[in-house]
Design a protein around this motif. Structure first.
Motif, PDB file in Angstrom:
ATOM      1  N   ASP A 217       0.903  -1.410   0.213  1.00 12.79           N
ATOM      2  CA  ASP A 217       0.155  -0.073   0.095  1.00 12.79           C
ATOM      3  C   ASP A 217       0.640   0.849   0.345  1.00 12.79           C
ATOM      4  O   ASP A 217       2.052   0.843   0.802  1.00 12.79           O
ATOM      5  N   GLY A 219       1.363   4.491   2.145  1.00 15.51           N
ATOM      6  CA  GLY A 219       1.107   5.452   3.193  1.00 15.51           C
ATOM      7  C   GLY A 219       2.318   6.608   3.919  1.00 15.51           C
ATOM      8  O   GLY A 219       3.249   7.003   2.944  1.00 15.51           O
ATOM      9  N   GLU A 223       0.496   5.719   9.349  1.00 20.17           N
ATOM     10  CA  GLU A 223      -0.995   5.057   9.112  1.00 20.17           C
ATOM     11  C   GLU A 223       0.147   3.885   8.619  1.00 20.17           C
ATOM     12  O   GLU A 223       1.075   3.141   9.107  1.00 20.17           O
ATOM     13  N   VAL A 225       0.061  -0.001   6.926  1.00 18.73           N
ATOM     14  CA  VAL A 225       0.483  -0.852   5.622  1.00 18.73           C
ATOM     15  C   VAL A 225       0.656  -1.990   5.524  1.00 18.73           C
ATOM     16  O   VAL A 225       1.124  -2.909   6.339  1.00 18.73           O
TER      17      VAL A 225
END
Length: 249
Positions: A217, A219, A223, A225
């Protein structure tokens, strides 16, 4: 034979009733007026207690929103009966507690009587504005923003109320000095790109292991991931820097 001007007993009785009628009517009017005044006083006391309970209820629930809270309760359109033991409640627990607020009131635990009132709640808060012109893509630092006072109910829903919520983010578009900052004016810097090689640090009680992984992902800082590690296993880690992530066990 009666002489002229002499009345019979029935006439004298009628005259007595007639002359006493105004006095009786006056007594009845005074009694009715006293009942009306008593009922009005009782209704006034009931409405005063209801307003006091609703006001105290809103003060308690808005205590954490800001300062200089102003509450204006709108009287009901219809004159209702006595509300013996007003117990306010929020008609919608998810509603905002500033601006126009709807409050329900249960009047008696022994009955199902419920009233609904509207109130205007105004709260003074600090909110974030730009201290100078900011170019699109620029990272926000302490010198770029400042706090000013404003009424919460007049601010946009996504206005920033804390400077820390802006620091470290990037301007999504050019911002003029004095602009009220909202969440969509800012974006987090992407520190991890999907498909890139990253370093993940695994921490536990008395140990730490560092290894390479592949990000699944995009990020930004803070966050979570998804990562693919050697052997095809997947795990989730928190972005802590550019190309760096951490997972705790």
């Amino acid at each position: 034979m009666r002489s002229a001007g002499q009345s019979n007993p029935s006439q004298r009785h009628a005259e007595k009733i007639f002359t006493g009628a105004p006095r009786l009517v006056g007594v009845l009017l005074c009694w009715a007026m006293s009942l009306f005044v008593a009922n009005e006083a009782l209704a006034s006391d009931s409405e005063r207690l209801l307003d006091q309970r609703v006001h105290a209820f809103l003060v308690e629930h808005t205590r954490e929103l800001g300062r200089d809270v102003e509450i204006n309760i709108h009287p009901g359109a219809a004159r209702l009966g006595e509300c013996r033991d007003p117990q306010p409640f929020l008609t919608n627990p998810e509603q905002r507690l500033y601006g126009r607020v709807s409050v329900g009131v249960r009047c008696d635990s022994k009955t199902s009587q419920t009233r609904y009132l509207q109130a205007e709640v105004s709260v003074l808060v600090d909110h974030v504005v730009t201290a100078r012109d900011i170019e699109a893509g620029s990272r926000i630092g302490p010198a770029d923003v400042k706090l000013v006072e404003g009424r919460l109910e007049r601010l946009p829903r996504h206005a920033l109320l804390d400077i820390d919520d802006a620091l470290g983010l990037s301007a999504a578009r050019p911002l003029r000095a004095g602009s009220l900052l909202q969440t969509h004016h800012l974006r987090r810097e992407r520190l991890v790109t999907r498909g890139s090689k990253v370093t993940v640090l695994a921490r536990g009680n008395g140990f730490s292991v560092r290894r390479e992984a592949k990000a699944l992902d995009h990020g930004s800082l803070g966050e979570a991931v998804r990562l693919s590690i050697e052997g095809g296993d997947h795990l989730r880690a928190i972005v802590t820097g550019r190309g760096r992530l951490e997972v705790a066990f």
